[in-house]
Design a protein around this motif. Sequence first.
Motif, PDB file in Angstrom:
ATOM      1  N   LYS A   1      -9.102  -0.272  -6.566  1.00 51.47           N
ATOM      2  CA  LYS A   1      -9.026   0.151  -5.094  1.00 51.47           C
ATOM      3  C   LYS A   1     -10.470   0.836  -4.985  1.00 51.47           C
ATOM      4  O   LYS A   1     -10.643   1.808  -6.078  1.00 51.47           O
ATOM      5  CB  LYS A   1      -7.976   1.109  -4.772  1.00 51.47           C
ATOM      6  CG  LYS A   1      -8.106   2.081  -3.824  1.00 51.47           C
ATOM      7  CD  LYS A   1      -7.293   1.562  -2.592  1.00 51.47           C
ATOM      8  CE  LYS A   1      -7.431   2.417  -1.252  1.00 51.47           C
ATOM      9  NZ  LYS A   1      -6.632   3.656  -1.222  1.00 51.47           N
TER      10      LYS A   1
ATOM     11  N   HIS B   1      -6.209  -0.643   6.156  1.00 49.59           N
ATOM     12  CA  HIS B   1      -6.039  -0.026   7.271  1.00 49.59           C
ATOM     13  C   HIS B   1      -7.062  -0.805   8.261  1.00 49.59           C
ATOM     14  O   HIS B   1      -6.416  -1.318   9.140  1.00 49.59           O
ATOM     15  CB  HIS B   1      -6.904   1.364   7.269  1.00 49.59           C
ATOM     16  CG  HIS B   1      -6.419   2.198   6.016  1.00 49.59           C
ATOM     17  ND1 HIS B   1      -5.172   2.426   5.538  1.00 49.59           N
ATOM     18  CD2 HIS B   1      -7.107   2.725   4.905  1.00 49.59           C
ATOM     19  CE1 HIS B   1      -5.127   2.976   4.519  1.00 49.59           C
ATOM     20  NE2 HIS B   1      -6.197   3.383   4.194  1.00 49.59           N
TER      21      HIS B   1
ATOM     22  N   ASP C   1       0.843   2.579   3.419  1.00 52.70           N
ATOM     23  CA  ASP C   1       0.276   4.073   3.107  1.00 52.70           C
ATOM     24  C   ASP C   1       1.594   5.000   2.943  1.00 52.70           C
ATOM     25  O   ASP C   1       1.162   6.199   3.231  1.00 52.70           O
ATOM     26  CB  ASP C   1      -0.686   4.254   4.017  1.00 52.70           C
ATOM     27  CG  ASP C   1      -2.085   5.100   3.449  1.00 52.70           C
ATOM     28  OD1 ASP C   1      -1.877   5.434   2.253  1.00 52.70           O
ATOM     29  OD2 ASP C   1      -2.857   5.423   4.177  1.00 52.70           O
TER      30      ASP C   1
ATOM     31  N   HIS D   1       1.335   5.182  -2.231  1.00 54.17           N
ATOM     32  CA  HIS D   1       1.108   6.335  -2.993  1.00 54.17           C
ATOM     33  C   HIS D   1       2.222   6.865  -3.586  1.00 54.17           C
ATOM     34  O   HIS D   1       2.473   7.863  -3.042  1.00 54.17           O
ATOM     35  CB  HIS D   1      -0.027   7.220  -2.448  1.00 54.17           C
ATOM     36  CG  HIS D   1      -1.176   6.833  -2.059  1.00 54.17           C
ATOM     37  ND1 HIS D   1      -2.111   6.259  -2.733  1.00 54.17           N
ATOM     38  CD2 HIS D   1      -1.362   6.236  -0.611  1.00 54.17           C
ATOM     39  CE1 HIS D   1      -3.241   5.712  -1.732  1.00 54.17           C
ATOM     40  NE2 HIS D   1      -2.481   5.525  -0.805  1.00 54.17           N
TER      41      HIS D   1
ATOM     42  N   HIS E   1       0.727  -1.324   0.086  1.00 53.99           N
ATOM     43  CA  HIS E   1      -0.015   0.155  -0.101  1.00 53.99           C
ATOM     44  C   HIS E   1       0.893   1.383   0.097  1.00 53.99           C
ATOM     45  O   HIS E   1       1.486   1.641   1.074  1.00 53.99           O
ATOM     46  CB  HIS E   1      -0.949   0.030   1.189  1.00 53.99           C
ATOM     47  CG  HIS E   1      -1.784   1.110   1.330  1.00 53.99           C
ATOM     48  ND1 HIS E   1      -3.349   0.838   1.582  1.00 53.99           N
ATOM     49  CD2 HIS E   1      -1.845   2.410   0.817  1.00 53.99           C
ATOM     50  CE1 HIS E   1      -3.809   2.000   1.511  1.00 53.99           C
ATOM     51  NE2 HIS E   1      -3.215   2.866   1.003  1.00 53.99           N
TER      52      HIS E   1
HETATM   53 ZN   LIG Z   1      -3.661   4.816   1.148  1.00 51.46          ZN
END
Ligand SMILES: [Zn+2]
Length: 441
Positions: free
Chosen positions: A216, A277, A349, A95, A93
């Motif tokens: 996603k 999460h 993340d 970005h 995960h």
């Molecule tokens: Zn994310």
Amino acid sequence: MRFAVLPAALLFTLSAMSTPIEAGEVSILRAERVITDAASGRVQPATIVVREGRIESVLAGKDAEVPSKDGDTVKTFIWDANTTLLPGLIDSHVHLTGNPAEPFWQNTVETPERATATGVRNAQRTVQAGFTTVRDLGAPGQAGFALRDAINAGDVPGPRMLSAGIMISIVGGHGDLTGFRPQVIAALDGQNTCTGAVQCAQRVRELSRAGADVIKFAATGGVLSQQNRGFGQHFTDEEMNAIVSTAHQLGLKVASHAHGARGIEAAARAGVDSVEHGTYVDEAAVRAMTASGSFLVPTLSPTIAYRENLPKGLYTKVVEAKIRTRLEATGKNIAAARKAGLKIAFGTDAGVSEHGRNAEEMPLMVQYGGMSPQDVLVSATRTAAELLGLENEIGRIAPGYSADVIAVFGNPLEDVAALQRDRIQFVMVRGVPMPERAAND
Ligand SMILES: [Zn+2]
């Protein structure tokens, strides 16, 4: 150079990015300490033979004899007993096209083209931190696909990248632009919201057409979005079913952003492959995940960024309140998943947390989740590979696998500190050594 290497290999390293793998290219990696499979818990001396980007053989002993073939170009790398070789790490995960600590209005002034360039730098930082594969779960426009394609072409250094493209969201949800005048929102519509099963299926098909490797969607509200519609279920069951079944029909896995228990439960009921999460998971939600076989991707790293950035007054009031609630729940997701025996795939993340600091997730998994260093390493290799559908390609050092190998100081089976960025000595992706990290980066 921190490893012993024949002169030819130095040239190879410096020119690696613009040079595709050629026929007869062989790398021989010799080390006293090799972990071929984190699940085995074993560290052994071995010689790894890499041919044209793939692991050809793993021989017992550091000095094993390697038969050569006519026309081979051979580079040899040798490490001493302070170093451990292991499979490259996987972050499920990230970005890559975004940076943390950006103001909430960033995407009203920054184009997707600019975000792609941001991603070039972050891809390099990530791979130099020992992460040889990432799953990118949200990027503006075509930025994620463009970055992935540039890495695959060897134009820029970076990890193997699976890209979701843009995240699907309800109107006004976590993946929609919120907090602005309606005219601004209308002008910047990312074409990623949907209402009703038909439109949601269409969004999945559009992403598939654009080149998505995975889908996603935001099953609940999010921490950093300006909307404050809670962490409960956002899409209807019908809409979630449409997203998941359409993606699966197209051979695409589905990752669901979900914080609140009812959203997690609904996403699992719809059959998502992973819950991202899972912050406020409860027993009913865990039961649904057990029934669907959904993996948990815990993403504790944002809490590092939140703690660093809260005193700077960076966040709006609505976001700050959500952050404070999330900080209190850190690690509850892992504890619940372990109790129920769910699969935990490593994911940070990064983008909310800083790129290149991905391994800082690991001590949090130990501290807040009660995982052992070996559990953490399995989660960042074999389990993540399985979630990505690449369990026969990455996550182990074995014949036929992609040559994704890293070298670190120390023993990561005993201490996750050995996997932190300053301990990474060498990174190879698909048989190509990555450029070394600059001292000041
Ligand atoms: Zn994310």
